[in-house]
Design a protein around this motif. Structure first.
Motif, mmCIF file in Angstrom:
data_model
loop_
_atom_site.group_PDB
_atom_site.id
_atom_site.type_symbol
_atom_site.label_atom_id
_atom_site.label_comp_id
_atom_site.label_asym_id
_atom_site.label_seq_id
_atom_site.Cartn_x
_atom_site.Cartn_y
_atom_site.Cartn_z
ATOM 1 N N TRP A 352 -23.676 23.828 21.920
ATOM 2 C CA TRP A 352 -24.764 22.972 21.437
ATOM 3 C C TRP A 352 -25.417 23.591 20.207
ATOM 4 O O TRP A 352 -25.683 22.899 19.215
ATOM 5 C CB TRP A 352 -25.785 22.783 22.555
ATOM 6 N N LEU A 353 -25.664 24.906 20.248
ATOM 7 C CA LEU A 353 -26.277 25.586 19.108
ATOM 8 C C LEU A 353 -25.332 25.604 17.902
ATOM 9 O O LEU A 353 -25.781 25.566 16.751
ATOM 10 C CB LEU A 353 -26.673 27.008 19.492
ATOM 11 N N LEU A 354 -24.033 25.652 18.162
ATOM 12 C CA LEU A 354 -23.061 25.565 17.074
ATOM 13 C C LEU A 354 -23.209 24.236 16.347
ATOM 14 O O LEU A 354 -23.195 24.171 15.109
ATOM 15 C CB LEU A 354 -21.647 25.724 17.634
ATOM 16 N N ARG A 355 -23.376 23.164 17.101
ATOM 17 C CA ARG A 355 -23.540 21.845 16.483
ATOM 18 C C ARG A 355 -24.877 21.740 15.755
ATOM 19 O O ARG A 355 -24.979 21.066 14.727
ATOM 20 C CB ARG A 355 -23.398 20.753 17.548
ATOM 21 N N VAL A 356 -25.906 22.395 16.278
ATOM 22 C CA VAL A 356 -27.173 22.442 15.553
ATOM 23 C C VAL A 356 -26.973 23.117 14.198
ATOM 24 O O VAL A 356 -27.497 22.676 13.171
ATOM 25 C CB VAL A 356 -28.248 23.177 16.378
ATOM 26 N N GLY A 357 -26.188 24.194 14.202
ATOM 27 C CA GLY A 357 -25.899 24.884 12.954
ATOM 28 C C GLY A 357 -25.211 23.983 11.943
ATOM 29 O O GLY A 357 -25.562 23.983 10.755
ATOM 30 N N PHE A 358 -24.238 23.192 12.400
ATOM 31 C CA PHE A 358 -23.548 22.267 11.499
ATOM 32 C C PHE A 358 -24.492 21.185 10.970
ATOM 33 O O PHE A 358 -24.327 20.689 9.863
ATOM 34 C CB PHE A 358 -22.361 21.620 12.210
ATOM 35 N N LEU A 359 -25.487 20.808 11.792
ATOM 36 C CA LEU A 359 -26.422 19.775 11.378
ATOM 37 C C LEU A 359 -27.440 20.312 10.383
ATOM 38 O O LEU A 359 -27.800 19.636 9.410
ATOM 39 C CB LEU A 359 -27.136 19.222 12.616
ATOM 40 N N VAL A 360 -27.889 21.552 10.584
ATOM 41 C CA VAL A 360 -28.957 22.121 9.759
ATOM 42 C C VAL A 360 -28.427 22.735 8.469
ATOM 43 O O VAL A 360 -29.079 22.675 7.418
ATOM 44 C CB VAL A 360 -29.738 23.173 10.577
ATOM 45 N N SER A 361 -27.241 23.328 8.519
ATOM 46 C CA SER A 361 -26.718 24.112 7.398
ATOM 47 C C SER A 361 -26.700 23.353 6.069
ATOM 48 O O SER A 361 -27.232 23.856 5.064
ATOM 49 C CB SER A 361 -25.312 24.616 7.728
ATOM 50 N N PRO A 362 -26.115 22.150 5.983
ATOM 51 C CA PRO A 362 -26.079 21.476 4.674
ATOM 52 C C PRO A 362 -27.457 21.145 4.132
ATOM 53 O O PRO A 362 -27.674 21.170 2.917
ATOM 54 C CB PRO A 362 -25.258 20.211 4.948
ATOM 55 N N THR A 363 -28.413 20.852 5.030
ATOM 56 C CA THR A 363 -29.769 20.559 4.571
ATOM 57 C C THR A 363 -30.421 21.789 3.965
ATOM 58 O O THR A 363 -31.056 21.722 2.907
ATOM 59 C CB THR A 363 -30.619 20.039 5.745
ATOM 60 N N VAL A 364 -30.270 22.939 4.627
ATOM 61 C CA VAL A 364 -30.884 24.174 4.142
ATOM 62 C C VAL A 364 -30.311 24.558 2.777
ATOM 63 O O VAL A 364 -31.049 24.847 1.828
ATOM 64 C CB VAL A 364 -30.676 25.315 5.158
ATOM 65 N N VAL A 365 -28.977 24.545 2.676
ATOM 66 C CA VAL A 365 -28.346 24.908 1.403
ATOM 67 C C VAL A 365 -28.755 23.923 0.313
ATOM 68 O O VAL A 365 -29.047 24.318 -0.824
ATOM 69 C CB VAL A 365 -26.816 24.961 1.546
#
Length: 423
Positions: A352-365
Motif C-alpha cells: 500500500w505504501l509503495l502505491r502511495v509512493g507512486f501516487l505522490v512521487s510525480p507531484t513532488v518532482v
C-alpha cells in the motif's frame, strides 16, 4: 560460499511456474490496453485532463482496496485470490471500451485498480510460499517476469492497433485467453494453509468471536522503515517513466525519439536485475544487495544530473534501474516475515505504501521542477538512493543468508486445487 540448497520438490517447481504465469498475466492485461487508450479518448470525446483523471482512478482504487487483501487471503487463500482475481481483472479491462461516458470509464478504472492491488498482494504472498519451499531466493524472477509481461502486453496492443482490430474484439479475445490461463494456474498452486511452508513456529489463528490482536509495537518501527524503503523504490521507478523523456528533451536538448531512451534504459536494466537478482541475493544477502543498489542509484543519477548529456543520462538511469531492481521484492519479503504481525498484514501495508509512493512521487518532482528546474527536482532520486543506503541496513537476512531455509516436504498428491474455502 553458501551451501547448495536441496532440490525443490516437484509440487514447488510446478507452483513456481504457476506463480510466474500469474505475474506475467497480471502485467499483460493492462499493458495490452495502454497503446489503445487514445482510441478510448477519441470515442468518448475526452480532453487530456479528463482521460488523465479517469486513469488516476486506478491508483485511487488500489489505495482504497489494497488493505482488504489480508482478509480475502485468510478467507480464500492467496492462490484463489490471485488466480480468480485475474479473471475479474480481465473482465473489467475487457469492459473498458464499452464505457458510454467518462463516469463509467473512471468507475471501471477504479475497479481495475482495486482488483490489481489485491492480486498484487496475493501473488506476492503465494510467491513467498513457493520461495520458502525452495529454500532460496526466487522472488526477484517473478517480478522480472512481470516486467517482461508489461513489454509483451504493450507489443500485443500495438500490433492489434496496427492491424486495425476493433478495440472491443481485441480486449475481449485477449482477456478471455488470459483468463483461461489464470484459471489453469490455480490447479498447480501450493495447497494447504498460508503458513504451511514456514519453518519458524507461527501463532494460531484467533478463534471466531475472539478480540482481534493488535500488531506488536516492536513490529511497527521495522514496518515503517520497510514502508520508507518501498516508497524510495517507487520514487526511483517513477523517475524513468514520468521524467526521463522530459529530462533528455528539456535539459539535454535531444529529439523526441532519443528522449524515450531514458525510460528504456531504466526498464531494461531493472528487468535484467530482477531476472538475475536471485543469485546475488542468495550469495550476498538482501541487505548487502540493497546497500549496493542504493549507492548505485545515488551515484548513477548524480552523474546524470551533474553532467547532463545523452550518454551520462542513459548510464545514470540504467544504474538507477539496476540499483532498484531487487529492492521492492526484498522489502516485501522482509515485511512478510516480520514477527508480531498477522500473516499478510506486513506485505499488504508495504504494498500500500509503495502505491502511495507512486501516487505522490510525480507531484513532488513536478512541484520542485516548476519552482526551480527538473534537474533540481530529480535530486529527489539521488536522495532516495541515499535513503536506501541509510535504511537498507535494517533489512535482516536469515542466518547465513536467505539460502539457509530448507525446502518444505512435498505434500501428498491432490487432484484438485489448494484446500481453501470455496470461491
Amino acid at each position: 560460499m553458501p551451501t547448495p540448497s536441496p532440490a525443490a520438490p516437484p509440487a514447488a517447481r510446478r507452483a513456481r511456474v504457476a506463480v510466474s504465469t500469474v505475474f506475467f498475466v497480471n502485467a499483460v492485461l493492462y499493458a495490452n490496453l495502454v497503446p489503445r487508450l487514445p482510441e478510448i479518448k477519441d470515442r468518448l470525446g475526452l480532453s487530456n485532463a479528463e482521460l488523465g483523471t479517469a486513469i488516476a482512478a486506478m491508483p485511487l482504487g488500489a489505495l482504497a482496496a489494497g488493505l482488504l487483501a489480508p482478509a480475502l487471503i485468510q478467507r480464500l487463500g492467496s492462490a484463489k485470490v490471485a488466480s480468480f482475481g485475474l479473471v475479474l481483472l480481465a473482465a473489467t479491462v475487457a469492459c473498458l471500451p464499452l464505457a458510454p461516458a467518462w463516469v463509467a470509464l473512471a468507475g471501471l478504472m477504479l475497479v481495475a485498480g482495486a482488483l490489481d492491488s489485491v492480486i498484487d498482494v496475493a501473488q506476492n504472498a503465494h510467491g513467498f510460499r513457493v520461495q520458502r519451499a525452495y529454500g532460496r531466493s526466487i522472488v526477484n524472477a517473478f517480478h522480472g517476469l512481470w516486467s517482461v509481461g508489461a513489454v509483451v502486453g504493450g507489443l500485443l496492443g500495438t500490433a492489434a492497433a496496427g492491424l486495425g482490430v476493433p478495440l472491443p474484439v481485441h480486449l475481449a479475445v485477449t482477456g478471455g485467453v488470459f483468463a483461461v490461463v489464470a484459471v489453469a494456474t490455480y490447479r498447480f498452486m501450493l495447497p494447504g494453509p498460508e503458513d504451511a511452508e514456514r519453518t519458524a513456529p507461527v501463532e494460531p489463528a484467533p478463534r471466531a468471536g475472539a478480540p482481534r490482536r493488535r500488531p506488536s509495537g516492536r513490529a511497527l518501527l521495522p514496518l515503517a522503515v520497510l514502508g520508507g524503503l518501498a516508497a524510495c523504490g517507487a520514487f526511483v521507478e517513477d523517475a524513468g517513466s514520468s521524467w526521463g523523456a522530459l529530462f533528455l528533451r528539456g535539459e539535454v536538448g535531444t529529439d523526441a525519439a532519443t528522449a524515450g531512451l531514458a525510460f528504456v534504459a531504466l526498464s531494461v536494466a531493472m528487468t535484467v536485475g530482477r531476472l538475475t537478482g536471485d543469485r546475488a541475493v542468495d550469495r550476498f544477502g538482501r541487505r548487502r544487495v540493497a546497500l549496493v543498489g542504493g549507492a548505485g542509484i545515488a551515484a548513477g543519477m548524480g552523474l546524470a544530473l551533474a553532467v547532463p548529456a545523452v550518454a551520462t543520462t542513459l548510464i545514470g538511469f540504467a544504474a538507477a534501474g539496476l540499483g532498484v531492481a531487487t529492492l521492492v521484492p526484498a522489502v516485501m519479503h522482509a515485511a512478510d516475515e516480520l514477527p508480531g504481525l498477522p500473516h499478510g498484514v506486513g506485505l499488504t501495508v508495504v504494498s500500500w505504501l509503495l502505491r502511495v509512493g507512486f501516487l505522490v512521487s510525480p507531484t513532488v518532482v513536478g512541484l520542485v521542477a516548476d519552482a526551480t528546474s527538473l534537474r533540481v527536482g530529480l535530486l529527489g532520486v539521488v536522495l532516495a538512493g541515499l535513503t536506501v543506503l541509510a535504511l537498507g541496513r535494517f533489512l535482516v537476512d536469515a542466518p547465513g543468508g536467505d539460502h539457509d531455509a530448507q525446502p518444505a516436504p512435498e505434500p501428498p498428491p491432490t487432484t484438485a486445487g489448494p484446500a481453501t474455502a470455496p470461491f
